[in-house]
Design a protein around this motif. Structure first.
Motif, mmCIF file in Angstrom:
data_model
loop_
_atom_site.group_PDB
_atom_site.id
_atom_site.type_symbol
_atom_site.label_atom_id
_atom_site.label_comp_id
_atom_site.label_asym_id
_atom_site.label_seq_id
_atom_site.Cartn_x
_atom_site.Cartn_y
_atom_site.Cartn_z
ATOM 1 N N TRP A 6 7.532 -4.407 -17.695
ATOM 2 C CA TRP A 6 6.338 -3.624 -18.054
ATOM 3 C C TRP A 6 5.126 -4.251 -18.135
ATOM 4 N N ALA A 7 5.067 -5.727 -18.512
ATOM 5 C CA ALA A 7 3.983 -6.132 -18.528
ATOM 6 C C ALA A 7 3.237 -6.502 -17.038
ATOM 7 N N VAL A 8 4.206 -6.612 -15.968
ATOM 8 C CA VAL A 8 3.584 -6.789 -14.568
ATOM 9 C C VAL A 8 3.286 -5.585 -14.276
ATOM 10 N N GLY A 49 -16.479 -10.068 -6.209
ATOM 11 C CA GLY A 49 -15.514 -9.314 -6.771
ATOM 12 C C GLY A 49 -14.024 -9.349 -6.215
ATOM 13 N N ASN A 50 -14.029 -9.511 -4.923
ATOM 14 C CA ASN A 50 -12.802 -9.468 -4.307
ATOM 15 C C ASN A 50 -11.908 -10.570 -4.531
ATOM 16 N N LEU A 51 -12.647 -11.505 -4.476
ATOM 17 C CA LEU A 51 -12.115 -13.136 -4.650
ATOM 18 C C LEU A 51 -11.733 -13.164 -6.076
ATOM 19 N N LEU A 52 -12.496 -12.879 -7.033
ATOM 20 C CA LEU A 52 -12.128 -13.055 -8.426
ATOM 21 C C LEU A 52 -11.027 -12.129 -8.808
ATOM 22 N N LEU A 53 -10.953 -10.744 -8.450
ATOM 23 C CA LEU A 53 -10.114 -10.135 -9.161
ATOM 24 C C LEU A 53 -8.638 -10.279 -8.266
ATOM 25 N N VAL A 54 -8.367 -10.673 -7.135
ATOM 26 C CA VAL A 54 -7.244 -11.085 -6.535
ATOM 27 C C VAL A 54 -6.687 -12.568 -7.366
ATOM 28 N N GLY A 55 -7.631 -13.281 -7.270
ATOM 29 C CA GLY A 55 -7.145 -14.467 -8.176
ATOM 30 C C GLY A 55 -6.446 -14.322 -9.486
ATOM 31 N N ALA A 56 -7.646 -13.624 -10.272
ATOM 32 C CA ALA A 56 -7.350 -13.238 -11.842
ATOM 33 C C ALA A 56 -5.718 -12.249 -11.601
ATOM 34 N N ALA A 57 -5.634 -11.488 -10.695
ATOM 35 C CA ALA A 57 -4.373 -10.495 -11.109
ATOM 36 C C ALA A 57 -3.089 -11.704 -10.903
ATOM 37 N N LEU A 58 -3.258 -12.703 -10.084
ATOM 38 C CA LEU A 58 -2.128 -13.442 -9.608
ATOM 39 C C LEU A 58 -1.899 -14.267 -10.852
ATOM 40 N N SER A 63 2.668 -12.196 -10.410
ATOM 41 C CA SER A 63 3.157 -11.360 -9.275
ATOM 42 C C SER A 63 2.313 -11.321 -7.935
ATOM 43 N N LYS A 64 3.042 -11.952 -6.751
ATOM 44 C CA LYS A 64 2.129 -11.785 -5.621
ATOM 45 C C LYS A 64 1.842 -10.218 -5.224
ATOM 46 N N VAL A 65 2.709 -9.360 -5.658
ATOM 47 C CA VAL A 65 2.464 -8.193 -5.346
ATOM 48 C C VAL A 65 1.342 -7.409 -6.060
ATOM 49 N N VAL A 66 1.192 -7.587 -7.439
ATOM 50 C CA VAL A 66 -0.146 -7.386 -8.080
ATOM 51 C C VAL A 66 -0.914 -7.982 -7.839
ATOM 52 N N ALA A 67 -1.115 -9.094 -7.109
ATOM 53 C CA ALA A 67 -2.226 -9.845 -6.574
ATOM 54 C C ALA A 67 -2.857 -9.309 -5.365
ATOM 55 N N LEU A 111 -13.295 -9.423 4.627
ATOM 56 C CA LEU A 111 -12.652 -10.718 4.692
ATOM 57 C C LEU A 111 -12.597 -11.336 3.627
ATOM 58 N N ALA A 112 -13.314 -10.980 2.543
ATOM 59 C CA ALA A 112 -13.012 -11.702 1.170
ATOM 60 C C ALA A 112 -11.493 -11.240 0.447
ATOM 61 N N ALA A 113 -11.304 -9.914 0.639
ATOM 62 C CA ALA A 113 -10.101 -9.326 0.240
ATOM 63 C C ALA A 113 -8.993 -9.697 0.964
ATOM 64 N N ALA A 114 -8.951 -10.059 2.218
ATOM 65 C CA ALA A 114 -8.133 -10.466 3.229
ATOM 66 C C ALA A 114 -7.776 -12.106 2.782
ATOM 67 N N PHE A 115 -8.820 -12.961 2.530
ATOM 68 C CA PHE A 115 -8.793 -14.309 1.893
ATOM 69 C C PHE A 115 -8.014 -14.444 0.964
ATOM 70 N N GLY A 116 -8.531 -13.594 -0.004
ATOM 71 C CA GLY A 116 -7.966 -13.975 -1.435
ATOM 72 C C GLY A 116 -6.551 -13.273 -1.303
ATOM 73 N N ALA A 117 -5.987 -12.242 -0.767
ATOM 74 C CA ALA A 117 -4.525 -11.903 -0.738
ATOM 75 C C ALA A 117 -3.904 -12.899 0.062
ATOM 76 N N GLY A 118 -4.445 -13.544 1.258
ATOM 77 C CA GLY A 118 -3.944 -14.495 1.856
ATOM 78 C C GLY A 118 -3.425 -15.682 1.106
ATOM 79 N N LEU A 119 -4.557 -16.419 0.075
ATOM 80 C CA LEU A 119 -4.380 -17.371 -0.780
ATOM 81 C C LEU A 119 -3.304 -16.961 -1.770
ATOM 82 N N ALA A 120 -3.352 -15.718 -2.219
ATOM 83 C CA ALA A 120 -2.209 -15.207 -3.290
ATOM 84 C C ALA A 120 -0.790 -15.303 -2.744
#
Length: 142
Positions: A6-8, A49-58, A63-67, A111-120
């Motif tokens: 539920w938390a995830v 925003g895309n870099l920070l939100l992906v990192g914060a979600a992870l 969860s990598k899916v949530v990230a 590019l920022a979204a893809a980079f953040g997702a790739g890092l996650a």
């Protein structure tokens, strides 16, 4: 569903809501002008925003899916802004100086979204949360 699931799921919902809201605000900031000069605030907001939100979600969900959800929902909102509505409204246009800012927004935001997702996705798996041990913490009874 267990409490951890539920938390995830809750973190996933928060990530989608935050990134969708941010993408919508960025799209409406695209034609921002100060004193007649086009100010590309949306480009910087999309990258940061895309870099920070992906990192914060992870970090928050573990969860990598949530990230990956913030990057995906940002892209959905931006692509929807590129489609002409039946009334003829179009939010992302392609001509003149505004077209250059819009192109930079799309390119650098994706590019920022893809980079953040790739890092996650490449991050090492996080261990499952461990319940706190019970007791006084003094090392036992004496």
């Amino acid at each position: 569903m267990s409490g951890a699931r539920w938390a995830v799921a809750g973190w996933g919902l928060c990530a989608v809501a935050a990134s969708s809201w941010l993408a919508l605000v960025e799209v409406f900031w695209l034609p921002l002008r100060v004193g007649g000069v086009l100010v590309p605030v949306s480009v910087a907001a999309a990258v940061v925003g895309n870099l920070l939100l992906v990192g914060a979600a992870l970090r928050l969900s573990g969860s990598k899916v949530v990230a990956v959800l913030p990057a995906a929902s940002w892209l959905v909102v931006v692509v929807a802004a590129m489609v002409r509505r039946p009334e003829g409204d179009l939010l992302l246009v392609g001509g003149g100086a505004t077209g250059i800012v819009n192109t930079a927004f799309l390119l650098l935001g994706v590019l920022a979204a893809a980079f953040g997702a790739g890092l996650a996705l490449g991050a090492p798996p996080r261990p499952a949360p461990v319940a706190a041990p019970s007791g006084s913490g003094s090392g036992g009874a004496r």
